[in-house]
Design an enzyme around this catalytic site. Structure first.
Site, PDB file in Angstrom:
ATOM      1  CB  SER A 160      -0.571  -0.203   1.355  1.00 29.15           C
ATOM      2  OG  SER A 160      -2.083  -1.001   0.879  1.00 29.15           O
ATOM      3  N   GLY A 161       1.941   1.305  -0.198  1.00 31.37           N
ATOM      4  CA  GLY A 161       3.006   2.332  -0.618  1.00 31.37           C
ATOM      5  C   GLY A 161       4.201   2.537   0.742  1.00 31.37           C
ATOM      6  CB  THR A 207       8.860   0.537  -0.190  1.00 37.43           C
ATOM      7  OG1 THR A 207       9.520  -0.786   0.332  1.00 37.43           O
ATOM      8  CG2 THR A 207      10.469   0.874  -0.846  1.00 37.43           C
ATOM      9  CG  HIS A 229       3.282  -4.326   7.110  1.00 40.02           C
ATOM     10  ND1 HIS A 229       3.119  -3.117   6.079  1.00 40.02           N
ATOM     11  CD2 HIS A 229       3.799  -5.168   6.593  1.00 40.02           C
ATOM     12  CE1 HIS A 229       4.355  -3.245   4.634  1.00 40.02           C
ATOM     13  NE2 HIS A 229       5.026  -4.421   5.259  1.00 40.02           N
ATOM     14  N   PRO A 281      -8.522  -1.195  -1.571  1.00 39.07           N
ATOM     15  CG  PRO A 281      -9.870  -1.951  -0.037  1.00 39.07           C
ATOM     16  CD  PRO A 281     -10.048  -0.734  -0.444  1.00 39.07           C
ATOM     17  CG  ASP A 330      -6.162  -0.471  -7.435  1.00 38.92           C
ATOM     18  OD1 ASP A 330      -6.084  -0.909  -8.522  1.00 38.92           O
ATOM     19  OD2 ASP A 330      -6.429   0.821  -7.405  1.00 38.92           O
ATOM     20  CB  ALA A 378      -6.112  -7.703  -3.489  1.00 35.65           C
ATOM     21  CB  SER A 380       0.384  -4.632  -5.090  1.00 29.99           C
ATOM     22  OG  SER A 380       0.153  -3.313  -6.319  1.00 29.99           O
TER      23      SER A 380
END
Length: 292
Positions: A36-37, A39, A92, A113, A115, A117, A119
């Site tokens: 979800s971003g 990194t 997390h 959610p 997108d 999923a 990834s």
């Protein structure tokens, strides 16, 4: 400091490792769901805090994942204690599993959610599970992994699956539990919410907003450019969260980073089912913000 309300545990994570962590005023805790971003936000924090695109160490060393069990807790604590700069730490874990200190800044990144999923599905195929088991002291897999269904079949099953959200944080109920908690705290002065799509469409604006909120210098164009998804993909060896060989391909970690793919994979019936299910798991104002 408020003690965590919940403990989150899995084969490779334990939020209890936060208990007793000696925070410093100004520390930044990055709390996101998988894919979800995380990194991306770590890199944004790195260039804002350090004021340079030339990081002095791999990103995963600068911003360790504190509750990951692949390294001893004391090793991670010692590395953070030795850092002279303002610290930015990955987790997390939802905020109700982390000590809440009024002198610490917390940032939660939210992604649609569906997108997330997509990834997650691709990342599962990139994990070296034998290496992960070795690092966390789990029994090594003795059988080859079962073939996964195609993404177009897997995604509706992910939407429909009933599970305990606190035990399965990467499920749809788990994702929305994480975001529900953050949404309820969005007016607290030391909690910032960031939408993944805003990073895609106005990265510079979001970086300036966070810098102002955290009392850091506004980034110039070169720092914004260094934090773009494309530039991060070019530097996967230094930026992928994999200093211990958990990924089969570090470049594949930065697969796409786009928005809207999850919705495009569903037919009208499946999309309507997702929207109905989401309404049972999150309040309307959160969903309006999340789904825009």
């Amino acid at each position: 400091m408020l003690a965590p309300a919940h403990r989150y545990r899995s084969d490779d994570e334990d939020s209890a490792r936060w208990i007793g962590f000696p925070f410093r005023p100004g520390d930044i805790v990055i709390s996101t769901r998988s894919k979800s971003g995380t990194t991306w936000m770590q890199m944004i924090c790195a260039v804002l805090v350090l004021g340079t695109a030339d990081l002095p160490a791999p990103l995963t060393e600068l911003s360790p994942w504190l509750d990951w069990l692949v390294e001893p807790r004391d090793t991670v604590y010692e590395r953070l204690a030795a850092q002279p700069h303002r610290r930015f730490i990955k987790t997390h874990t939802p905020l109700d599993g982390v000590p809440m200190d009024p002198q610490v800044n917390y940032v939660v990144v939210a992604r649609h959610p569906l997108d997330m999923a997509v990834s997650l599905y691709h990342q599962a195929g990139n994990l070296d599970r034998a290496r992960l088991a070795e690092l966390t002291g789990q029994p090594a897999p003795t059988e080859p992994p079962r073939p996964r269904p195609p993404l177009e079949e897997w995604l509706p099953g992910w939407i429909h699956r009933e599970t305990d959200p606190r035990a399965e944080l990467d499920s749809l109920p788990g994702v929305l539990l994480h975001l529900n908690d953050a949404w309820a705290r969005r007016h607290e002065p030391n909690v910032a919410l960031v939408h993944y799509d805003d990073l895609l469409t106005d990265l510079g604006g979001e970086m300036r907003r966070l810098a102002d909120r955290w009392g850091l210098p506004a980034p110039g164009p070169e720092l914004v450019e260094a934090a773009t998804f494309g530039r991060m993909r070019e530097r996967a060896d230094r930026l992928a969260p994999d200093r211990l060989g958990v990924f089969r391909d570090r470049q594949a970690f930065f697969r796409q980073g786009g928005s809207g793919q999850g919705r495009s994979l569903l037919n009208e019936t499946a999309l309507a089912h997702y929207e109905t299910r989401a309404r049972t798991l999150a309040p309307p104002d959160l969903l309006t913000w999340l789904h825009r």
